[in-house]
Design an enzyme around this catalytic site. Sequence first.
Site, PDB file in Angstrom:
ATOM      1  N   HIS A 159       3.971 -39.258  34.995  1.00 33.59           N
ATOM      2  CA  HIS A 159       5.255 -39.267  34.276  1.00 33.59           C
ATOM      3  C   HIS A 159       5.891 -40.660  34.318  1.00 33.59           C
ATOM      4  O   HIS A 159       6.419 -41.136  33.316  1.00 33.59           O
ATOM      5  CB  HIS A 159       6.234 -38.266  34.912  1.00 33.59           C
ATOM      6  CG  HIS A 159       5.775 -36.837  34.924  1.00 33.59           C
ATOM      7  ND1 HIS A 159       5.727 -36.071  36.072  1.00 33.59           N
ATOM      8  CD2 HIS A 159       5.339 -36.023  33.929  1.00 33.59           C
ATOM      9  CE1 HIS A 159       5.307 -34.846  35.784  1.00 33.59           C
ATOM     10  NE2 HIS A 159       5.049 -34.787  34.499  1.00 33.59           N
TER      11      HIS A 159
ATOM     12  N   LYS B 187       7.975 -21.144  34.369  1.00 34.94           N
ATOM     13  CA  LYS B 187       6.940 -21.293  35.392  1.00 34.94           C
ATOM     14  C   LYS B 187       7.591 -21.219  36.761  1.00 34.94           C
ATOM     15  O   LYS B 187       8.811 -21.394  36.879  1.00 34.94           O
ATOM     16  CB  LYS B 187       6.155 -22.590  35.234  1.00 34.94           C
ATOM     17  CG  LYS B 187       6.913 -23.848  34.829  1.00 34.94           C
ATOM     18  CD  LYS B 187       6.039 -25.095  34.951  1.00 34.94           C
ATOM     19  CE  LYS B 187       5.656 -25.694  33.628  1.00 34.94           C
ATOM     20  NZ  LYS B 187       5.105 -27.051  33.700  1.00 34.94           N
TER      21      LYS B 187
ATOM     22  N   ARG C 251      -2.616 -35.584  27.872  1.00 35.32           N
ATOM     23  CA  ARG C 251      -3.759 -35.847  28.752  1.00 35.32           C
ATOM     24  C   ARG C 251      -5.040 -35.306  28.131  1.00 35.32           C
ATOM     25  O   ARG C 251      -5.921 -36.025  27.761  1.00 35.32           O
ATOM     26  CB  ARG C 251      -3.539 -35.196  30.130  1.00 35.32           C
ATOM     27  CG  ARG C 251      -2.510 -35.865  30.977  1.00 35.32           C
ATOM     28  CD  ARG C 251      -1.944 -34.940  32.006  1.00 35.32           C
ATOM     29  NE  ARG C 251      -1.241 -33.815  31.377  1.00 35.32           N
ATOM     30  CZ  ARG C 251      -0.638 -32.849  32.027  1.00 35.32           C
ATOM     31  NH1 ARG C 251      -0.660 -32.810  33.333  1.00 35.32           N
ATOM     32  NH2 ARG C 251      -0.005 -31.888  31.375  1.00 35.32           N
TER      33      ARG C 251
ATOM     34  N   SER D 125       1.552 -31.867  37.819  1.00 32.91           N
ATOM     35  CA  SER D 125       2.401 -31.442  38.938  1.00 32.91           C
ATOM     36  C   SER D 125       1.815 -30.200  39.606  1.00 32.91           C
ATOM     37  O   SER D 125       1.818 -30.083  40.835  1.00 32.91           O
ATOM     38  CB  SER D 125       3.813 -31.129  38.446  1.00 32.91           C
ATOM     39  OG  SER D 125       4.379 -32.247  37.814  1.00 32.91           O
TER      40      SER D 125
HETATM   41  P1  ADP Z   1       6.267 -29.351  30.868  1.00 36.58           P
HETATM   42  O1  ADP Z   1       6.467 -28.151  31.716  1.00 36.58           O
HETATM   43  O2  ADP Z   1       7.316 -29.558  29.835  1.00 36.58           O
HETATM   44  O3  ADP Z   1       4.889 -29.526  30.303  1.00 36.58           O
HETATM   45  P2  ADP Z   1       5.647 -31.423  32.777  1.00 36.58           P
HETATM   46  O4  ADP Z   1       6.567 -31.898  33.842  1.00 36.58           O
HETATM   47  O5  ADP Z   1       4.396 -30.759  33.204  1.00 36.58           O
HETATM   48  O6  ADP Z   1       6.571 -30.533  31.868  1.00 36.58           O
HETATM   49  O7  ADP Z   1       5.265 -32.626  31.818  1.00 36.58           O
HETATM   50  C1  ADP Z   1       6.242 -33.313  31.065  1.00 36.58           C
HETATM   51  C2  ADP Z   1       5.547 -34.165  30.027  1.00 36.58           C
HETATM   52  O8  ADP Z   1       4.763 -35.159  30.679  1.00 36.58           O
HETATM   53  C3  ADP Z   1       4.569 -33.400  29.130  1.00 36.58           C
HETATM   54  O9  ADP Z   1       4.589 -33.988  27.847  1.00 36.58           O
HETATM   55  C4  ADP Z   1       3.227 -33.619  29.783  1.00 36.58           C
HETATM   56  O10 ADP Z   1       2.157 -33.513  28.874  1.00 36.58           O
HETATM   57  C5  ADP Z   1       3.417 -35.048  30.275  1.00 36.58           C
HETATM   58  N1  ADP Z   1       2.566 -35.351  31.430  1.00 36.58           N
HETATM   59  C6  ADP Z   1       2.407 -34.646  32.552  1.00 36.58           C
HETATM   60  N2  ADP Z   1       1.541 -35.247  33.387  1.00 36.58           N
HETATM   61  C7  ADP Z   1       1.116 -36.373  32.737  1.00 36.58           C
HETATM   62  C8  ADP Z   1       0.189 -37.411  33.046  1.00 36.58           C
HETATM   63  N3  ADP Z   1      -0.515 -37.399  34.171  1.00 36.58           N
HETATM   64  N4  ADP Z   1       0.015 -38.401  32.149  1.00 36.58           N
HETATM   65  C9  ADP Z   1       0.689 -38.374  30.976  1.00 36.58           C
HETATM   66  N5  ADP Z   1       1.581 -37.425  30.626  1.00 36.58           N
HETATM   67  C10 ADP Z   1       1.786 -36.432  31.493  1.00 36.58           C
END
Ligand code: ADP
Length: 175
Positions: free
Chosen positions: A17, A41, A90, A128
């Site tokens: 992030h 979630k 990703r 995460s």
């Molecule tokens: P959500 O529950 O909205 O998917 P996340 O916290 O999992 O929230 O992710 C927020 C954003 O960051 C999403 O667009 C996700 O695809 C992106 N993201 C998560 N991990 C990575 C990563 N390792 N590299 C690039 N983008 C990421």
Amino acid sequence: MTIAVYPGSFDPVTYGHVDIVTRVAHLFKEVIVGVYDTPPKNLLFTTQERVEMFRGSVTHLKNVRVTQYTGLTVHFAQSMKAQVVVRGLRMFSDFEREFEMALMNKKLAPGIELVCMMSSLEYQFVSSSLLKEVFILRGDADSLVPPHVATAMRKKLVEKGLIPAAPPKRASARK
Ligand code: ADP
């Protein structure tokens, strides 16, 4: 001058992030990270904890601020006077989900554009949820999150009884 929002659960924020927000901070006048209040979630951290952890990870970025939001992402973007929603990609599975959401968001708010950022190679596998599993199983994933996040993860997992508290340090043997 364009304002962008970067929405997500961030439970917790990872270097994946931080990489995305660092790269988009160069592209827009201001980037507002939106920590979604109630994603569908199981969350480890409270909204305030997720906000604080993200804030602590982007102190070096002067045009980035972090706030929580609830409700539709496009309404959040509109309330922030943002023209762009940023998401990270990703895997192919991310693409399918983002594409579907993007089409719905376009229907709801035609004036807002989606900008998808490809994950950097070193963070493609970082999520995460996977990190939480690794921490629970006592793997070393510290290099994938900021130091204050690794500390908060261990503390929270101990509090929730998901990992044992660190054993007391043994007294060193006397010569
Ligand atoms: P959500 O529950 O909205 O998917 P996340 O916290 O999992 O929230 O992710 C927020 C954003 O960051 C999403 O667009 C996700 O695809 C992106 N993201 C998560 N991990 C990575 C990563 N390792 N590299 C690039 N983008 C990421």
